[in-house]
Design an enzyme around this catalytic site. Sequence first.
Site, PDB file in Angstrom:
ATOM      1  N   SER A  92     -44.552 -18.453  55.440  1.00 45.23           N
ATOM      2  CA  SER A  92     -44.770 -17.144  55.983  1.00 45.23           C
ATOM      3  C   SER A  92     -43.653 -16.418  55.901  1.00 45.23           C
ATOM      4  O   SER A  92     -43.261 -15.730  54.874  1.00 45.23           O
ATOM      5  CB  SER A  92     -45.185 -17.438  57.474  1.00 45.23           C
ATOM      6  OG  SER A  92     -45.779 -16.207  57.976  1.00 45.23           O
TER       7      SER A  92
ATOM      8  N   ASP B 144     -56.802 -17.611  55.761  1.00 46.08           N
ATOM      9  CA  ASP B 144     -55.583 -17.238  56.340  1.00 46.08           C
ATOM     10  C   ASP B 144     -55.905 -15.898  57.343  1.00 46.08           C
ATOM     11  O   ASP B 144     -55.957 -14.878  56.407  1.00 46.08           O
ATOM     12  CB  ASP B 144     -54.430 -17.070  55.497  1.00 46.08           C
ATOM     13  CG  ASP B 144     -52.882 -16.902  56.092  1.00 46.08           C
ATOM     14  OD1 ASP B 144     -52.806 -16.261  57.192  1.00 46.08           O
ATOM     15  OD2 ASP B 144     -51.905 -17.562  55.548  1.00 46.08           O
TER      16      ASP B 144
ATOM     17  N   HIS C 178     -53.638 -20.344  58.386  1.00 45.62           N
ATOM     18  CA  HIS C 178     -52.141 -19.873  58.134  1.00 45.62           C
ATOM     19  C   HIS C 178     -51.195 -21.335  58.293  1.00 45.62           C
ATOM     20  O   HIS C 178     -50.182 -21.494  57.548  1.00 45.62           O
ATOM     21  CB  HIS C 178     -51.869 -18.902  58.777  1.00 45.62           C
ATOM     22  CG  HIS C 178     -50.435 -18.213  58.516  1.00 45.62           C
ATOM     23  ND1 HIS C 178     -50.088 -17.594  57.608  1.00 45.62           N
ATOM     24  CD2 HIS C 178     -49.373 -18.284  59.294  1.00 45.62           C
ATOM     25  CE1 HIS C 178     -48.698 -17.031  57.501  1.00 45.62           C
ATOM     26  NE2 HIS C 178     -48.356 -17.517  58.786  1.00 45.62           N
TER      27      HIS C 178
END
Length: 274
Positions: free
Chosen positions: A95, A225, A254
């Site tokens: 991320s 995601d 995610h």
Amino acid sequence: MPTITATDGTEIFYKDWGQGRPIVFSHGWPLSSDDWDAQMMYFLGRGYRVVAHDRRGHGRSEQVPDGHDMDHYADDLAALTAHLDLHGAVHVGHSTGGGEVVRYLARHGAGRASKAALISAVPPLMLRTDTNPGGLPKSTFDGFQAQTAEHRSAFYRDLAAGPFYGFNRPGAEPVEAVVDNWWRQGMMGGAKAHYDGIVAFSQTDFSDDLRAISIPVLVMHGDDDQIVPYADSAPLTAELLQNATLKTYAGFPHGMPTTQADVINADLLAFIEA
């Protein structure tokens, strides 16, 4: 606690376990190096040296009022790799940590690195602009900032119990221990760092950084995601990199390094050892 002092004097907490080829992990917003437990234990058990730090203002690192931008994140990572004198390292970023890795490699060069993996990562650019029409509107991130400033405890729990791990999908059952651990990590960090970090991960354009990276990069992303939408991230990142492999995971969320750790760890190992 082991710490290093960044170039601006900020104290950065880190973990350094084992011997062998180093793998350096950069975590996502608003978490800490603890989010890599499943990966660090897996690779430690396979003879690797595993290193991870808490980003400035996150976890056990110093809660400074400023420096919450990608350049400082990259410089802190460079200070860590220099302090530990790492060579031939594999950098893995999830991320926001994926953006940190990209900016580090472009800003400081790959002299100490051999490969990188970007998992559910924010590059090239999350924000919708005239040149990035598939991005998310600024109002989305403004809402994140408002909730972080006003009631982040509730916001963090809702995020973890919902879209972050896909627990809001039909038939999905939230794993309370996973939700609690996400919330615990988030609340360890500072609200100011998390507030500013939303701008860092959403408005930084990594396109030029990606073009500058020549080492092999594995781009890993789930097509479900809900935090960093797949279509405007992983495929575009892979196109901009000079030496990329794109791996798409059907239905993965995610937070797949936690919920699908067995799959992610095995694929990372195969990439590292290829």
